[in-house]
Scaffold this motif. Sequence first.
Motif, PDB file in Angstrom:
ATOM      1  N   VAL A   1      34.898  39.436  53.602  1.00  0.00           N
ATOM      2  CA  VAL A   1      34.478  38.825  52.339  1.00  0.00           C
ATOM      3  C   VAL A   1      34.830  39.771  51.185  1.00  0.00           C
ATOM      4  CG1 VAL A   1      32.597  37.697  51.106  1.00  0.00           C
ATOM      5  CG2 VAL A   1      32.511  37.852  53.610  1.00  0.00           C
ATOM      6  N   PRO A   2      36.001  39.635  50.579  1.00  0.00           N
ATOM      7  CA  PRO A   2      36.341  40.486  49.431  1.00  0.00           C
ATOM      8  C   PRO A   2      35.306  40.314  48.320  1.00  0.00           C
ATOM      9  CG  PRO A   2      38.253  39.255  50.196  1.00  0.00           C
ATOM     10  CD  PRO A   2      37.058  38.671  50.895  1.00  0.00           C
ATOM     11  N   MET A   3      34.833  41.431  47.770  1.00  0.00           N
ATOM     12  CA  MET A   3      33.752  41.399  46.800  1.00  0.00           C
ATOM     13  C   MET A   3      34.176  42.035  45.474  1.00  0.00           C
ATOM     14  SD  MET A   3      31.045  39.901  48.102  1.00  0.00           S
ATOM     15  CE  MET A   3      29.757  40.499  47.007  1.00  0.00           C
ATOM     16  N   ALA A   4      33.313  41.903  44.474  1.00  0.00           N
ATOM     17  CA  ALA A   4      33.511  42.509  43.160  1.00  0.00           C
ATOM     18  C   ALA A   4      32.182  42.417  42.419  1.00  0.00           C
ATOM     19  CB  ALA A   4      34.614  41.794  42.386  1.00  0.00           C
ATOM     20  N   ASP A   5      32.122  43.022  41.243  1.00  0.00           N
ATOM     21  CA  ASP A   5      30.864  42.987  40.484  1.00  0.00           C
ATOM     22  C   ASP A   5      31.046  42.427  39.079  1.00  0.00           C
ATOM     23  OD1 ASP A   5      32.142  45.036  39.155  1.00  0.00           O
ATOM     24  OD2 ASP A   5      30.855  46.625  39.943  1.00  0.00           O
ATOM     25  N   GLY A   6      32.129  41.671  38.876  1.00  0.00           N
ATOM     26  CA  GLY A   6      32.371  41.070  37.572  1.00  0.00           C
ATOM     27  C   GLY A   6      33.352  41.842  36.718  1.00  0.00           C
ATOM     28  N   GLY A   7      33.663  43.076  37.104  1.00  0.00           N
ATOM     29  CA  GLY A   7      34.607  43.887  36.358  1.00  0.00           C
ATOM     30  C   GLY A   7      36.022  43.701  36.860  1.00  0.00           C
ATOM     31  N   GLU A   8      36.839  44.714  36.643  1.00  0.00           N
ATOM     32  CA  GLU A   8      38.236  44.662  37.054  1.00  0.00           C
ATOM     33  C   GLU A   8      38.347  44.362  38.548  1.00  0.00           C
ATOM     34  OE1 GLU A   8      42.060  47.721  37.401  1.00  0.00           O
ATOM     35  OE2 GLU A   8      40.340  48.233  36.132  1.00  0.00           O
ATOM     36  N   GLY A   9      39.213  43.433  38.894  1.00  0.00           N
ATOM     37  CA  GLY A   9      39.420  43.061  40.287  1.00  0.00           C
ATOM     38  C   GLY A   9      38.638  41.846  40.735  1.00  0.00           C
ATOM     39  N   THR A  10      37.754  41.333  39.869  1.00  0.00           N
ATOM     40  CA  THR A  10      36.922  40.188  40.266  1.00  0.00           C
ATOM     41  C   THR A  10      37.759  38.941  40.508  1.00  0.00           C
ATOM     42  OG1 THR A  10      34.999  41.060  39.087  1.00  0.00           O
ATOM     43  CG2 THR A  10      34.997  38.710  39.584  1.00  0.00           C
ATOM     44  N   VAL A  11      38.738  38.694  39.650  1.00  0.00           N
ATOM     45  CA  VAL A  11      39.583  37.510  39.828  1.00  0.00           C
ATOM     46  C   VAL A  11      40.276  37.556  41.182  1.00  0.00           C
ATOM     47  CG1 VAL A  11      41.694  36.375  39.048  1.00  0.00           C
ATOM     48  CG2 VAL A  11      39.938  36.976  37.396  1.00  0.00           C
ATOM     49  N   GLN A  12      40.939  38.658  41.478  1.00  0.00           N
ATOM     50  CA  GLN A  12      41.671  38.774  42.736  1.00  0.00           C
ATOM     51  C   GLN A  12      40.731  38.650  43.934  1.00  0.00           C
ATOM     52  OE1 GLN A  12      45.275  39.225  42.954  1.00  0.00           O
ATOM     53  NE2 GLN A  12      44.634  38.366  44.920  1.00  0.00           N
ATOM     54  N   SER A  13      39.559  39.285  43.853  1.00  0.00           N
ATOM     55  CA  SER A  13      38.610  39.240  44.973  1.00  0.00           C
ATOM     56  C   SER A  13      38.150  37.819  45.259  1.00  0.00           C
ATOM     57  CB  SER A  13      37.398  40.133  44.676  1.00  0.00           C
ATOM     58  OG  SER A  13      37.765  41.489  44.664  1.00  0.00           O
TER      59      SER A  13
ATOM     60  N   THR B   1      36.316  25.574  40.415  1.00  0.00           N
ATOM     61  CA  THR B   1      35.798  26.738  39.701  1.00  0.00           C
ATOM     62  C   THR B   1      36.947  27.646  39.297  1.00  0.00           C
ATOM     63  OG1 THR B   1      33.699  26.693  40.908  1.00  0.00           O
ATOM     64  CG2 THR B   1      34.297  28.771  39.844  1.00  0.00           C
ATOM     65  N   ALA B   2      36.928  28.093  38.048  1.00  0.00           N
ATOM     66  CA  ALA B   2      37.899  29.076  37.559  1.00  0.00           C
ATOM     67  C   ALA B   2      37.201  30.411  37.386  1.00  0.00           C
ATOM     68  CB  ALA B   2      38.506  28.627  36.234  1.00  0.00           C
ATOM     69  N   ILE B   3      37.927  31.488  37.600  1.00  0.00           N
ATOM     70  CA  ILE B   3      37.404  32.830  37.408  1.00  0.00           C
ATOM     71  C   ILE B   3      38.320  33.543  36.414  1.00  0.00           C
ATOM     72  CG2 ILE B   3      38.499  33.419  39.616  1.00  0.00           C
ATOM     73  CD1 ILE B   3      35.604  35.346  37.975  1.00  0.00           C
ATOM     74  N   ILE B   4      37.730  34.026  35.330  1.00  0.00           N
ATOM     75  CA  ILE B   4      38.486  34.623  34.230  1.00  0.00           C
ATOM     76  C   ILE B   4      37.948  36.019  33.949  1.00  0.00           C
ATOM     77  CG2 ILE B   4      38.991  34.466  31.751  1.00  0.00           C
ATOM     78  CD1 ILE B   4      38.769  31.406  32.033  1.00  0.00           C
ATOM     79  N   GLU B   5      38.841  36.975  33.783  1.00  0.00           N
ATOM     80  CA  GLU B   5      38.462  38.293  33.296  1.00  0.00           C
ATOM     81  C   GLU B   5      38.900  38.404  31.838  1.00  0.00           C
ATOM     82  OE1 GLU B   5      40.078  41.398  35.724  1.00  0.00           O
ATOM     83  OE2 GLU B   5      39.221  40.586  37.566  1.00  0.00           O
ATOM     84  N   MET B   6      37.948  38.633  30.958  1.00  0.00           N
ATOM     85  CA  MET B   6      38.285  38.843  29.549  1.00  0.00           C
ATOM     86  C   MET B   6      39.366  39.905  29.396  1.00  0.00           C
ATOM     87  SD  MET B   6      35.777  40.222  26.542  1.00  0.00           S
ATOM     88  CE  MET B   6      36.340  40.306  24.839  1.00  0.00           C
ATOM     89  N   ALA B   7      39.318  40.914  30.267  1.00  0.00           N
ATOM     90  CA  ALA B   7      40.265  42.028  30.177  1.00  0.00           C
ATOM     91  C   ALA B   7      41.716  41.574  30.298  1.00  0.00           C
ATOM     92  CB  ALA B   7      39.954  43.067  31.261  1.00  0.00           C
TER      93      ALA B   7
ATOM     94  N   ASP C   1      34.216  46.215  47.818  1.00  0.00           N
ATOM     95  CA  ASP C   1      34.879  46.075  46.531  1.00  0.00           C
ATOM     96  C   ASP C   1      36.290  46.642  46.678  1.00  0.00           C
ATOM     97  OD1 ASP C   1      35.420  45.727  43.803  1.00  0.00           O
ATOM     98  OD2 ASP C   1      33.459  46.476  43.195  1.00  0.00           O
ATOM     99  N   SER C   2      37.096  46.518  45.653  1.00  0.00           N
ATOM    100  CA  SER C   2      38.422  47.129  45.665  1.00  0.00           C
ATOM    101  C   SER C   2      38.303  48.643  45.530  1.00  0.00           C
ATOM    102  CB  SER C   2      39.271  46.582  44.512  1.00  0.00           C
ATOM    103  OG  SER C   2      38.687  46.928  43.267  1.00  0.00           O
ATOM    104  N   PHE C   3      39.363  49.344  45.912  1.00  0.00           N
ATOM    105  CA  PHE C   3      39.496  50.769  45.622  1.00  0.00           C
ATOM    106  C   PHE C   3      40.459  50.845  44.442  1.00  0.00           C
ATOM    107  CE2 PHE C   3      38.297  53.192  49.738  1.00  0.00           C
ATOM    108  CZ  PHE C   3      37.165  52.403  49.909  1.00  0.00           C
ATOM    109  N   LYS C   4      39.926  51.029  43.263  1.00  0.00           N
ATOM    110  CA  LYS C   4      40.700  50.919  42.028  1.00  0.00           C
ATOM    111  C   LYS C   4      41.964  51.780  42.066  1.00  0.00           C
ATOM    112  CE  LYS C   4      38.143  50.345  38.511  1.00  0.00           C
ATOM    113  NZ  LYS C   4      37.223  50.542  37.361  1.00  0.00           N
ATOM    114  N   GLU C   5      43.079  51.180  41.682  1.00  0.00           N
ATOM    115  CA  GLU C   5      44.400  51.811  41.619  1.00  0.00           C
ATOM    116  C   GLU C   5      44.971  52.112  43.000  1.00  0.00           C
ATOM    117  OE1 GLU C   5      45.221  54.554  38.186  1.00  0.00           O
ATOM    118  OE2 GLU C   5      43.030  54.755  38.234  1.00  0.00           O
TER     119      GLU C   5
END
Length: 379
Positions: free
Chosen positions: A39-51, A85-91, A8-12
């Motif tokens: 394989v850049p990963m995420a869990d649906g939260g912040e950073g998911t779009v970029q990953s 496929t589009a990936i959208i973060e509500m945030a 996953d990302s390392f936030k900030e």
Amino acid sequence: MRIVIAPDSFKESLTALEVANAIEVGLKKIWPTADYIKVPMADGGEGTVQSLVDATGGKLVQASVTAPLGNTINAPFGVFGNGKTAIIEMAAASDLHLVPFKQRNPLKTTSFGTGQLIKNALDLGVEKIILGIGGSATNDAGVGMLQALGCQFLNQNNQPIQWGGEYLKDIVHIDLSDLDPRLNHTEIEVACDVNNPLCGPKGASSIFGPQKGATPEMVTQLDKALLHFSLLVKQQHKINIRDVAGAGAAGGMGGGLLLLPNVTLRSGVDIVISAVNLVEILQDADLVITGEGRMDSQTAQGKTPIGVAKTAKLFNKPVIAIVGSLREDYEVVYQAGIDAVFPIIHQVDGLEETLKSGQKNLISTAQNVARLYQLSHNR
């Protein structure tokens, strides 16, 4: 030797791809000829779009949308490399950080901008949308989002209601006849990692309202408004959203989304695992490296490293986590498929300097992981 690096990302500090790149540099100091799969990963939260953009060779798209208080902002969303496929973060459009602290009031905020992001994705002709719904400033059950997509929520004067959670109580008719017809042919997977119902003591207003600026009186008002909305949905459209697990996510957007066709609520990390074909990638791995910024007991509740580890254990692959830092309760991750954990922080220099040192520390720690792994396998 085939090594899969799926952090996953390392936030900030670093994106998931930047984390993977740094780990690869460190490992290559010991294994220069190994086959590395990042394989850049995420869990649906912040950073998911970029990953997911990085993982699929996709692109970021900017759109002009409405922020929670009604002002206009530019917000990004992602499109996979295949364009389908589009990936959208509500945030990106409706997050709490878009509302100044003194103006935080979920009675007034709207999710309209999230609906505009969905509409922009439809304009590109996508067949599927992945929507992460964490981090909202709203408590409007996604009504603003639905309004942007053509739904009408009418009051007793047959006029559209105003934006904001408090105005749900004024709805007397829900008209879906003008809903964007493209949604009938578009799959929407919603990354939803909470199981709160829409209403009640564990519902959207009670649990999440205070962090969005709601006073106890507002919480009561908002909860009644959500209950009124759920009863209308059931009466007029035969959809029971009140008690669905996850309906209370993002100020009730989890429930509001169920008025759209072809919507499923799923674990965020499961959606990402499927999107990047991680199961197929891990079958031939000799070693799996994952990681996140801070590992603690919450990691075991379904965050990225655990999703990667559980997938790897389908094929009995060794899994090592390289993380920014640890909390004392992190050891529960060993029960969930992770074999060893290595934090990267060498010394405490203050948060700002520590975040800047993320890449250097990752490289050093990855090198040490490779040395230890090699030592254990040379016996």
